[in-house]
Write a protein that holds these residues in place. Structure first.
Motif, PDB file in Angstrom:
ATOM      1  N   GLY A 286      74.962 -77.177  70.157  1.00 35.96           N
ATOM      2  CA  GLY A 286      74.153 -77.213  71.342  1.00 35.96           C
ATOM      3  C   GLY A 286      74.911 -77.006  72.433  1.00 35.96           C
ATOM      4  O   GLY A 286      74.227 -77.295  73.646  1.00 35.96           O
ATOM      5  N   HIS A 287      76.023 -76.529  72.325  1.00 39.33           N
ATOM      6  CA  HIS A 287      76.826 -76.266  73.817  1.00 39.33           C
ATOM      7  C   HIS A 287      76.011 -75.591  74.684  1.00 39.33           C
ATOM      8  O   HIS A 287      75.342 -74.373  74.282  1.00 39.33           O
ATOM      9  N   PRO A 288      75.959 -75.682  76.075  1.00 38.78           N
ATOM     10  CA  PRO A 288      75.260 -75.007  77.146  1.00 38.78           C
ATOM     11  C   PRO A 288      75.473 -73.329  77.214  1.00 38.78           C
ATOM     12  O   PRO A 288      74.889 -72.633  77.738  1.00 38.78           O
ATOM     13  N   LEU A 289      76.726 -73.017  76.545  1.00 40.60           N
ATOM     14  CA  LEU A 289      77.067 -71.559  76.831  1.00 40.60           C
ATOM     15  C   LEU A 289      76.447 -70.908  75.713  1.00 40.60           C
ATOM     16  O   LEU A 289      76.326 -69.603  75.983  1.00 40.60           O
ATOM     17  N   LEU A 292      73.847 -68.116  76.440  1.00 40.89           N
ATOM     18  CA  LEU A 292      73.787 -67.487  77.968  1.00 40.89           C
ATOM     19  C   LEU A 292      74.105 -65.808  77.622  1.00 40.89           C
ATOM     20  O   LEU A 292      74.922 -65.452  76.782  1.00 40.89           O
ATOM     21  N   PRO A 293      73.737 -65.129  78.419  1.00 37.41           N
ATOM     22  CA  PRO A 293      74.230 -63.578  78.398  1.00 37.41           C
ATOM     23  C   PRO A 293      75.692 -63.341  79.136  1.00 37.41           C
ATOM     24  O   PRO A 293      75.946 -64.446  79.605  1.00 37.41           O
ATOM     25  N   GLY A 294      76.268 -62.491  78.726  1.00 40.16           N
ATOM     26  CA  GLY A 294      77.699 -62.165  79.143  1.00 40.16           C
ATOM     27  C   GLY A 294      78.578 -63.497  78.562  1.00 40.16           C
ATOM     28  O   GLY A 294      79.561 -63.856  79.293  1.00 40.16           O
ATOM     29  N   PHE A 295      78.404 -63.707  77.420  1.00 35.66           N
ATOM     30  CA  PHE A 295      79.159 -64.585  76.475  1.00 35.66           C
ATOM     31  C   PHE A 295      80.471 -64.738  76.886  1.00 35.66           C
ATOM     32  O   PHE A 295      81.105 -65.823  77.026  1.00 35.66           O
ATOM     33  N   PRO A 296      81.163 -63.657  76.464  1.00 39.88           N
ATOM     34  CA  PRO A 296      82.660 -63.585  76.412  1.00 39.88           C
ATOM     35  C   PRO A 296      83.156 -64.171  77.694  1.00 39.88           C
ATOM     36  O   PRO A 296      84.180 -64.928  78.042  1.00 39.88           O
ATOM     37  N   ALA A 297      82.759 -63.605  78.648  1.00 41.00           N
ATOM     38  CA  ALA A 297      83.142 -63.981  80.307  1.00 41.00           C
ATOM     39  C   ALA A 297      82.857 -65.436  80.656  1.00 41.00           C
ATOM     40  O   ALA A 297      83.935 -65.923  80.965  1.00 41.00           O
ATOM     41  N   ALA A 298      81.719 -65.951  80.159  1.00 39.11           N
ATOM     42  CA  ALA A 298      81.331 -67.410  80.495  1.00 39.11           C
ATOM     43  C   ALA A 298      82.293 -68.301  79.634  1.00 39.11           C
ATOM     44  O   ALA A 298      82.558 -69.189  80.046  1.00 39.11           O
ATOM     45  N   ALA A 303      86.879 -72.062  79.313  1.00 46.00           N
ATOM     46  CA  ALA A 303      88.127 -72.637  78.938  1.00 46.00           C
ATOM     47  C   ALA A 303      89.244 -72.628  80.056  1.00 46.00           C
ATOM     48  O   ALA A 303      89.778 -73.464  80.047  1.00 46.00           O
ATOM     49  N   GLU A 304      89.268 -71.840  80.946  1.00 51.34           N
ATOM     50  CA  GLU A 304      90.132 -71.794  81.922  1.00 51.34           C
ATOM     51  C   GLU A 304      89.934 -73.223  82.791  1.00 51.34           C
ATOM     52  O   GLU A 304      90.644 -73.651  83.626  1.00 51.34           O
ATOM     53  N   ALA A 305      88.555 -73.553  82.915  1.00 51.59           N
ATOM     54  CA  ALA A 305      88.019 -74.808  83.768  1.00 51.59           C
ATOM     55  C   ALA A 305      88.260 -76.254  82.872  1.00 51.59           C
ATOM     56  O   ALA A 305      88.211 -77.282  83.356  1.00 51.59           O
ATOM     57  N   GLY A 306      88.908 -75.930  81.568  1.00 53.00           N
ATOM     58  CA  GLY A 306      89.298 -77.066  80.782  1.00 53.00           C
ATOM     59  C   GLY A 306      88.149 -77.498  79.899  1.00 53.00           C
ATOM     60  O   GLY A 306      88.697 -78.731  79.396  1.00 53.00           O
ATOM     61  N   ASP A 307      87.067 -76.983  79.670  1.00 50.49           N
ATOM     62  CA  ASP A 307      86.055 -77.195  78.685  1.00 50.49           C
ATOM     63  C   ASP A 307      86.867 -77.444  77.245  1.00 50.49           C
ATOM     64  O   ASP A 307      87.218 -76.376  76.720  1.00 50.49           O
ATOM     65  N   LEU A 308      86.814 -78.376  76.669  1.00 50.27           N
ATOM     66  CA  LEU A 308      87.583 -78.621  75.607  1.00 50.27           C
ATOM     67  C   LEU A 308      86.924 -77.614  74.216  1.00 50.27           C
ATOM     68  O   LEU A 308      87.710 -77.125  73.320  1.00 50.27           O
TER      69      LEU A 308
END
Length: 407
Positions: A286-289, A292-298, A303-308
């Motif tokens: 159920g992760h909000p990503l 989403l379109p453009g999944f790899p970039a999102a 990950a860079e923002a620290g989402d575990l």
């Protein structure tokens, strides 16, 4: 040795004609890389003897493939005559077909882009006649934009997703076209070659990328699907039925995830974009990503923002990719692996350091000791144009030793 008699099997002997043919391709690619060169510089760049280069250049000038650019000043010793590929020899067109999407790109004979046209039909185009008509219309639109005529065209290369020697199984390309290529050629009235995007990207890497400096290159494409284009000894490896390079359907996890091909555990089910989504879903349902379109970039941004969950997914994907690439290294032992798709973007920057360490740890012996793993900036459209240009050179009698399995 033959199985029954023990007598030596006949081996095809290379003739001076074969060697001259190979030398012409080598010089053409060197001219393409240099833009402008001289006979002496070509001999130095290619390793061919000055006498061979002089003879080959004479052939290329005689056919109009190459042209002299006048005396070059600033060189040591006597002024020397410059050489280049002749952009005015004609035009080469690449056409891409996928579902209802059509693209045509016009190149000059030095493979420089002159025009690019995109056409999207209102709905899927499946019937053979409709697909052929749409290809012809898109081609004519691109030629008009480039200020070129049909009679200027040396060849047309058509890119279709899927396999080569039989109807494609992909839902993205109409099966009918693979079954009616003669009708397509008749409709266009031009020399036509057809190939799939992976083989074309490998050809682009051979003509315009890492293949200029290396004899063994693998292009690993990582998108919705996964595959590899293989270059060995100056040629794209195709296999007996054109299926070489189906790396995405090699086994990564025994009895693992179901792949779209019907098998379980294929590399594609882990390093293709749907597979990466599944890794995230297993980590954080159920992760909000996920939608989403453009999944790899999102995913990379999260990950860079620290989402575990994103960090964990990136790390798992890196290990999956490294293990899958190590299999490629064990089989092909390339000098370069050039990456396209998501691996050449934001997500690749996070995944590749871990994946590369995994490749070097897992590859047998010193197979990966000097391996270079890098993003590829080549495109399938450039590659199919190069294949069409090589086909023209074959028709002109300049290339005689390579049979082009592209249809």
């Amino acid at each position: 040795m033959t199985e029954e008699s023990g007598a030596p099997m006949a081996v095809a002997r290379r003739t001076s004609r074969d060697i001259r043919s190979d030398s012409r391709l080598i010089v053409v690619r060197a001219l393409l890389a240099a833009g402008e060169s001289t006979r002496n510089a070509l001999a130095e760049d290619t390793g061919l003897s000055p006498a061979t280069v002089s003879a080959v250049v004479g052939d290329l000038l005689g056919s109009g493939v190459a042209a002299e650019t006048g005396l070059l000043s600033g060189t040591v010793g006597r002024p020397t005559t410059g050489l280049r590929l002749n952009p005015d020899r004609g035009r080469v067109v690449g056409v891409y077909v996928e579902d209802r999407f059509f693209q045509a790109t016009v190149f000059d004979a030095a493979l420089r882009r002159l025009a690019n046209v995109h056409v999207t039909a209102p709905g899927p185009v499946a019937a053979a006649d409709d697909v052929i008509d749409q290809i012809a219309c898109t081609l004519d639109t691109a030629l008009a934009e480039a200020g070129a005529r049909r009679e200027d065209v040396l060849g047309v290369g058509v890119l279709l997703p899927g396999g080569m020697q039989r109807p494609v199984k992909s839902a993205l390309a109409p099966d009918a076209i693979w079954l009616h290529l003669d009708r397509l050629r008749d409709r266009l009235g031009l020399p036509v070659v057809v190939d799939n995007p992976l083989k074309a990207i490998a050809a682009a890497e051979l003509w315009l990328g890492a293949g200029r400096r290396c004899s063994s290159v693998v292009v690993a494409n990582l998108g919705e699907g996964v595959g590899a284009g293989i270059v060995q000894d100056g040629a794209v490896v195709r296999g007996a039925t054109g299926a070489a390079g189906e790396w995405g359907h090699t086994l990564l996890v025994f009895d693992g995830r179901e792949c779209q091909c019907g098998r379980r555990g294929c590399a594609e089910a882990y390093v293709g974009v749907p597979g990466i989504r599944r890794t995230l879903a297993e980590t954080a349902p159920g992760h909000p990503l996920l939608p989403l379109p453009g999944f790899p970039a999102a995913l990379a941004a999260a990950a860079e923002a620290g989402d575990l969950a994103a960090v964990s997914t990136v790390e798992r994907t890196a290990h999956y990719l490294g293990a899958a690439l190590a299999d490629l290294v064990a089989i092909v032992n390339p000098e370069v692996i050039a990456l396209t798709g998501w691996a050449a973007g934001e997500l690749g920057a996070l995944v590749l350091p871990v994946a590369e360490r995994r490749v070097r740890d897992d590859a047998p012996g010193d197979a990966a000791a000097d391996l270079v793993i890098e993003p590829s900036h080549s495109s399938g459209m450039e590659g199919i144009a190069a294949i069409a240009l090589e086909r023209f050179m074959r028709d002109a009698g300049l290339v005689t030793t390579r049979v082009l399995p592209a249809l």
